[in-house]
Design a protein around this motif. Structure first.
Motif, PDB file in Angstrom:
ATOM      1  N   VAL A 225       0.846  -1.187   0.000  1.00  0.00           N
ATOM      2  CA  VAL A 225       0.000   0.000   0.000  1.00  0.00           C
ATOM      3  C   VAL A 225       0.879   1.234   0.000  1.00  0.00           C
ATOM      4  O   VAL A 225       1.887   1.286   0.702  1.00  0.00           O
ATOM      5  CB  VAL A 225      -0.920   0.013   1.230  1.00  0.00           C
ATOM      6  CG1 VAL A 225      -1.766   1.272   1.253  1.00  0.00           C
ATOM      7  CG2 VAL A 225      -1.806  -1.223   1.248  1.00  0.00           C
ATOM      8  N   GLN A 226       0.504   2.215  -0.769  1.00  0.00           N
ATOM      9  CA  GLN A 226       1.188   3.506  -0.745  1.00  0.00           C
ATOM     10  C   GLN A 226       0.184   4.574  -0.328  1.00  0.00           C
ATOM     11  O   GLN A 226      -0.973   4.548  -0.736  1.00  0.00           O
ATOM     12  CB  GLN A 226       1.760   3.864  -2.120  1.00  0.00           C
ATOM     13  CG  GLN A 226       2.840   2.923  -2.616  1.00  0.00           C
ATOM     14  CD  GLN A 226       2.260   1.658  -3.235  1.00  0.00           C
ATOM     15  OE1 GLN A 226       1.272   1.698  -3.943  1.00  0.00           O
ATOM     16  NE2 GLN A 226       2.895   0.518  -2.956  1.00  0.00           N
TER      17      GLN A 226
ATOM     18  N   ILE B 270      -9.308  -1.146   4.149  1.00  0.00           N
ATOM     19  CA  ILE B 270      -8.682  -0.284   5.143  1.00  0.00           C
ATOM     20  C   ILE B 270      -9.656  -0.094   6.284  1.00  0.00           C
ATOM     21  O   ILE B 270     -10.774   0.387   6.070  1.00  0.00           O
ATOM     22  CB  ILE B 270      -8.277   1.069   4.540  1.00  0.00           C
ATOM     23  CG1 ILE B 270      -7.215   0.862   3.452  1.00  0.00           C
ATOM     24  CG2 ILE B 270      -7.751   1.994   5.629  1.00  0.00           C
ATOM     25  CD1 ILE B 270      -6.807   2.140   2.754  1.00  0.00           C
ATOM     26  N   VAL B 271      -9.250  -0.478   7.474  1.00  0.00           N
ATOM     27  CA  VAL B 271     -10.132  -0.404   8.636  1.00  0.00           C
ATOM     28  C   VAL B 271     -10.170   1.009   9.207  1.00  0.00           C
ATOM     29  O   VAL B 271     -11.229   1.551   9.499  1.00  0.00           O
ATOM     30  CB  VAL B 271      -9.679  -1.396   9.713  1.00  0.00           C
ATOM     31  CG1 VAL B 271     -10.546  -1.271  10.953  1.00  0.00           C
ATOM     32  CG2 VAL B 271      -9.696  -2.822   9.170  1.00  0.00           C
TER      33      VAL B 271
ATOM     34  N   THR C 182     -12.603   5.145  11.986  1.00  0.00           N
ATOM     35  CA  THR C 182     -12.582   3.688  11.944  1.00  0.00           C
ATOM     36  C   THR C 182     -13.924   3.158  11.445  1.00  0.00           C
ATOM     37  O   THR C 182     -14.971   3.610  11.930  1.00  0.00           O
ATOM     38  CB  THR C 182     -12.295   3.117  13.331  1.00  0.00           C
ATOM     39  OG1 THR C 182     -11.013   3.581  13.759  1.00  0.00           O
ATOM     40  CG2 THR C 182     -12.297   1.592  13.324  1.00  0.00           C
ATOM     41  N   ASN C 183     -13.872   2.219  10.543  1.00  0.00           N
ATOM     42  CA  ASN C 183     -15.099   1.620  10.012  1.00  0.00           C
ATOM     43  C   ASN C 183     -15.994   1.133  11.152  1.00  0.00           C
ATOM     44  O   ASN C 183     -15.582   0.339  11.993  1.00  0.00           O
ATOM     45  CB  ASN C 183     -14.767   0.435   9.105  1.00  0.00           C
ATOM     46  CG  ASN C 183     -14.059   0.840   7.847  1.00  0.00           C
ATOM     47  OD1 ASN C 183     -14.027   2.030   7.488  1.00  0.00           O
ATOM     48  ND2 ASN C 183     -13.466  -0.113   7.158  1.00  0.00           N
TER      49      ASN C 183
ATOM     50  N   CYS D 148      -0.224  10.706   7.535  1.00  0.00           N
ATOM     51  CA  CYS D 148      -1.394   9.878   7.323  1.00  0.00           C
ATOM     52  C   CYS D 148      -1.032   8.429   7.665  1.00  0.00           C
ATOM     53  O   CYS D 148       0.078   7.968   7.361  1.00  0.00           O
ATOM     54  CB  CYS D 148      -1.808   9.978   5.856  1.00  0.00           C
ATOM     55  SG  CYS D 148      -3.151   8.910   5.341  1.00  0.00           S
ATOM     56  N   LYS D 149      -1.955   7.735   8.309  1.00  0.00           N
ATOM     57  CA  LYS D 149      -1.734   6.325   8.650  1.00  0.00           C
ATOM     58  C   LYS D 149      -2.966   5.515   8.266  1.00  0.00           C
ATOM     59  O   LYS D 149      -4.099   5.969   8.477  1.00  0.00           O
ATOM     60  CB  LYS D 149      -1.472   6.179  10.143  1.00  0.00           C
ATOM     61  CG  LYS D 149      -1.353   4.740  10.620  1.00  0.00           C
ATOM     62  CD  LYS D 149      -1.286   4.684  12.136  1.00  0.00           C
ATOM     63  CE  LYS D 149      -1.410   3.281  12.655  1.00  0.00           C
ATOM     64  NZ  LYS D 149      -1.457   3.222  14.140  1.00  0.00           N
ATOM     65  N   ALA D 150      -2.735   4.351   7.700  1.00  0.00           N
ATOM     66  CA  ALA D 150      -3.830   3.447   7.369  1.00  0.00           C
ATOM     67  C   ALA D 150      -3.610   2.108   8.059  1.00  0.00           C
ATOM     68  O   ALA D 150      -2.492   1.574   8.036  1.00  0.00           O
ATOM     69  CB  ALA D 150      -3.916   3.246   5.860  1.00  0.00           C
ATOM     70  N   GLU D 151      -4.640   1.578   8.675  1.00  0.00           N
ATOM     71  CA  GLU D 151      -4.618   0.227   9.243  1.00  0.00           C
ATOM     72  C   GLU D 151      -5.304  -0.665   8.210  1.00  0.00           C
ATOM     73  O   GLU D 151      -6.501  -0.552   7.983  1.00  0.00           O
ATOM     74  CB  GLU D 151      -5.317   0.197  10.591  1.00  0.00           C
ATOM     75  CG  GLU D 151      -4.621   1.069  11.620  1.00  0.00           C
ATOM     76  CD  GLU D 151      -5.346   1.122  12.964  1.00  0.00           C
ATOM     77  OE1 GLU D 151      -6.288   0.339  13.166  1.00  0.00           O
ATOM     78  OE2 GLU D 151      -4.971   1.970  13.795  1.00  0.00           O
ATOM     79  N   VAL D 152      -4.491  -1.542   7.618  1.00  0.00           N
ATOM     80  CA  VAL D 152      -4.871  -2.233   6.392  1.00  0.00           C
ATOM     81  C   VAL D 152      -5.087  -3.720   6.635  1.00  0.00           C
ATOM     82  O   VAL D 152      -4.364  -4.336   7.446  1.00  0.00           O
ATOM     83  CB  VAL D 152      -3.789  -2.026   5.315  1.00  0.00           C
ATOM     84  CG1 VAL D 152      -4.185  -2.698   3.995  1.00  0.00           C
ATOM     85  CG2 VAL D 152      -3.520  -0.545   5.096  1.00  0.00           C
TER      86      VAL D 152
END
Length: 120
Positions: free
Chosen positions: A2-3, A31-32, A52-53, A95-99
């Protein structure tokens, strides 16, 4: 993989506004959480806001009422609208993504950071 591509930082006067953007690309299942963190010189990285979803949004006390996080789930993007900016908001914003990956493994991905400077 992921980018995350961030944009929108810059220099603004106290009381001004900026809008940060972050868009995810690559191959993943979902992506949660997408979130914004910041790190000021000499300080630890701190959570600014998250989405968050199924759980909604969360904000640091220092930005409540001034910053708004929003997500575009179709484009896997997150935004941070920052109003009434103060000098103490000066920092590099990440930016941060929990994937959840294609093999259903969980991992975190970070953007490269964008500098926000609030100064008169």
């Amino acid at each position: 993989q992921v980018q995350l591509e961030e944009s929108g930082g810059g220099v603004v006067q106290p009381g001004g506004s900026l809008r940060l953007s972050c868009e995810a690309s690559g191959s993943f299942f979902s992506i949660v959480t997408m979130a914004w963190y910041r790190q000021a010189p000499g300080k630890q990285r701190e959570l600014v806001a998250s989405d968050t979803n199924g759980r909604g949004t969360k904000y640091a006390d220092s930005v409540k009422g001034r910053f708004t996080i929003s997500r575009d789930h179709h484009n896997d993007a997150v935004y941070l609208q920052m109003n009434n900016l103060k000098p103490e908001d000066t920092a590099v914003y990440y930016c941060k993504a929990e994937v959840i990956g294609r093999t259903f493994s969980n991992f975190d991905e970070w953007g490269q950071g964008t500098l926000v400077t609030v100064s008169s």
